[in-house]
Design a protein around this motif. Structure first.
Motif, short mmCIF file in Angstrom:
data_model
loop_
_atom_site.label_atom_id
_atom_site.label_comp_id
_atom_site.label_asym_id
_atom_site.label_seq_id
_atom_site.Cartn_x
_atom_site.Cartn_y
_atom_site.Cartn_z
N PHE A 165 10.33 -2.47 3.75
CA PHE A 165 10.22 -1.03 3.53
C PHE A 165 11.29 -0.24 4.27
N GLN A 166 11.47 -0.51 5.54
CA GLN A 166 12.43 0.25 6.35
C GLN A 166 13.85 0.02 5.86
N GLY A 167 14.17 -1.22 5.51
CA GLY A 167 15.50 -1.52 4.98
C GLY A 167 15.76 -0.83 3.66
N ASN A 203 11.33 4.23 -5.83
CA ASN A 203 10.32 3.68 -6.73
C ASN A 203 10.91 2.77 -7.81
N GLU A 204 12.23 2.84 -8.00
CA GLU A 204 12.86 1.98 -9.00
C GLU A 204 13.17 0.59 -8.46
N ILE A 205 13.08 0.39 -7.16
CA ILE A 205 13.31 -0.94 -6.58
C ILE A 205 12.19 -1.87 -7.02
N LEU A 231 19.02 3.40 0.65
CA LEU A 231 19.17 4.44 -0.37
C LEU A 231 20.44 5.26 -0.16
N GLY A 232 20.81 5.50 1.09
CA GLY A 232 22.08 6.17 1.37
C GLY A 232 22.06 7.69 1.32
N ALA A 241 0.84 -1.21 0.00
CA ALA A 241 0.00 0.00 0.00
C ALA A 241 0.87 1.26 0.00
N ILE A 242 1.93 1.26 0.79
CA ILE A 242 2.84 2.41 0.81
C ILE A 242 3.54 2.56 -0.53
N ILE A 243 3.97 1.45 -1.11
CA ILE A 243 4.65 1.49 -2.41
C ILE A 243 3.73 2.05 -3.48
N ALA A 244 2.48 1.59 -3.49
CA ALA A 244 1.50 2.10 -4.47
C ALA A 244 1.30 3.59 -4.30
N GLY A 245 1.20 4.04 -3.05
CA GLY A 245 1.01 5.46 -2.81
C GLY A 245 2.20 6.29 -3.23
N MET A 246 3.40 5.78 -2.97
CA MET A 246 4.62 6.51 -3.33
C MET A 246 4.74 6.72 -4.84
N LYS A 247 4.21 5.80 -5.61
CA LYS A 247 4.28 5.94 -7.07
C LYS A 247 3.32 7.01 -7.59
N GLU A 248 2.40 7.46 -6.75
CA GLU A 248 1.43 8.48 -7.15
C GLU A 248 1.85 9.88 -6.72
N VAL A 249 2.95 9.99 -6.00
CA VAL A 249 3.37 11.27 -5.41
C VAL A 249 3.73 12.28 -6.50
N THR A 250 3.24 13.52 -6.33
CA THR A 250 3.59 14.61 -7.25
C THR A 250 4.20 15.79 -6.50
#
Length: 311
Positions: free
Chosen positions: A176-178, A167-169, A183-184, A76-85
């Motif tokens: 998620f936390q890892g 989002n490229e992962i 990302l660094g 759900a978090i991943i799906a939401g992150m892909k919609e971020v503008t």
């Protein structure tokens, strides 16, 4: 004007969704910031979707994604992150357990040049079992990921520059936390006390915790495989030493080998270790197989964006 995107997964959060939205919106008005909300309905079977539709109808800056079934908090978090503008995204839960007031401090840290701002739990007003299982979970995770704060985190801000790489992962069994720590980018931590849930009850069941723990341990480190190799070497050496001692005593000290207890103990210990190692190997094999199937990690059934419903 800077724009913030709020990614909020929803699963059986009836009654707490609107208060979460209202608290955040009032803070943003005070700070004079533009915003968007991205609620992801993770297959809720209560009245959560009706609350989300009502909020969307009142505010055209609210997006609602609805999964076809329950896929889990991380998808759900991943799906939401892909919609971020927005210029940055803030992820938090809809259970009112994160102090909304921290958002102002997160924004300050972000403006100071930190691409990732993590609010991590130092204490939590949860049950005894929840507190202790969480403590054990993150202590074990820290073995393979030393950067992990001991209380873990769900509440964070990520800059759009870092979000591109997040989002490229392309993996199925995500930790998620890892992923965030991997990302660094410049990262700063803000400690806080997790509030007691006042509406509803946690849907974070023991089985879900175990699944997430295994994902975290296997996805971010090779420690389990190396640990298996180390245990195998140690057991083999002990076995050879024990065999040498028995052989030496039998032929040189004329000491008979009595009883079956030592044999049974060795069989049980070694057999248990073999089964444990096979289980760990099986987890790696399953994840490899799961990746090759290329199934989507979530399915969006309905989408509400700017007062337009796209099925």
């Amino acid at each position: 004007m800077m724009k913030l995107s709020f990614v909020i997964p929803v699963f059986r959060n009836e009654g707490s969704i609107f208060p979460t939205y209202e608290k955040i919106k009032n803070l943003l008005i005070k700070l004079n910031l533009d915003y968007e909300f991205i609620f992801v309905n993770d297959g809720s079977d209560d009245n959560s979707i009706f609350e989300l539709v009502n909020i969307h109808n009142e505010d055209n800056k609210v997006k609602v994604l609805s999964f076809s079934r329950n896929f889990g908090q991380v998808p759900a978090i991943i799906a939401g992150m892909k919609e971020v503008t927005g210029d940055a995204a803030i992820s938090l839960s809809a259970d009112l357990q994160e102090p909304i007031e921290l958002i102002e401090s997160m924004i300050t840290k972000w403006k100071a040049g930190n691409e990732i701002v993590i609010c991590h739990r130092v204490d939590r007003e949860d049950s005894f079992i929840a507190n202790n299982t969480s403590a054990v979970f993150y202590k074990l995770i820290k073995i393979s990921n030393p950067k992990m704060p001991k209380g873990g985190f769900d509440f964070l801000l990520i800059d759009k520059k870092a979000l591109i790489y997040f989002n490229e992962i392309d993996e199925r069994n995500r930790f998620f936390q890892g992923d965030i720590l991997w990302l660094g980018f410049n990262t700063v931590f803000i400690p806080y006390n997790r509030l007691k849930r006042t509406i509803g009850k946690s849907q974070w069941t023991l089985s879900k915790k175990m699944k997430y723990f295994i994902d975290g341990l296997l996805n971010t480190s090779y420690v389990p495989i190396r640990l298996m190799s180390l245990i195998g070497i140690i057991i083999s050496l002990l076995g050879f030493i024990y065999s040498f001692v028995i052989t030496y005593n039998r032929f040189f000290n004329n000491t008979p080998f009595d009883g079956w207890a030592p044999i049974m103990i060795l069989i049980l210990i070694i057999g248990g270790l073999i089964m444990l190692m096979l289980g760990i190997i099986g987890e790696y094999v399953w994840r490899t197989y799961d990746e090759t199937r290329k199934r989507p990690i979530y399915i969006i059934k309905d989408r509400l964006v700017k007062n337009e419903e796209n099925n």
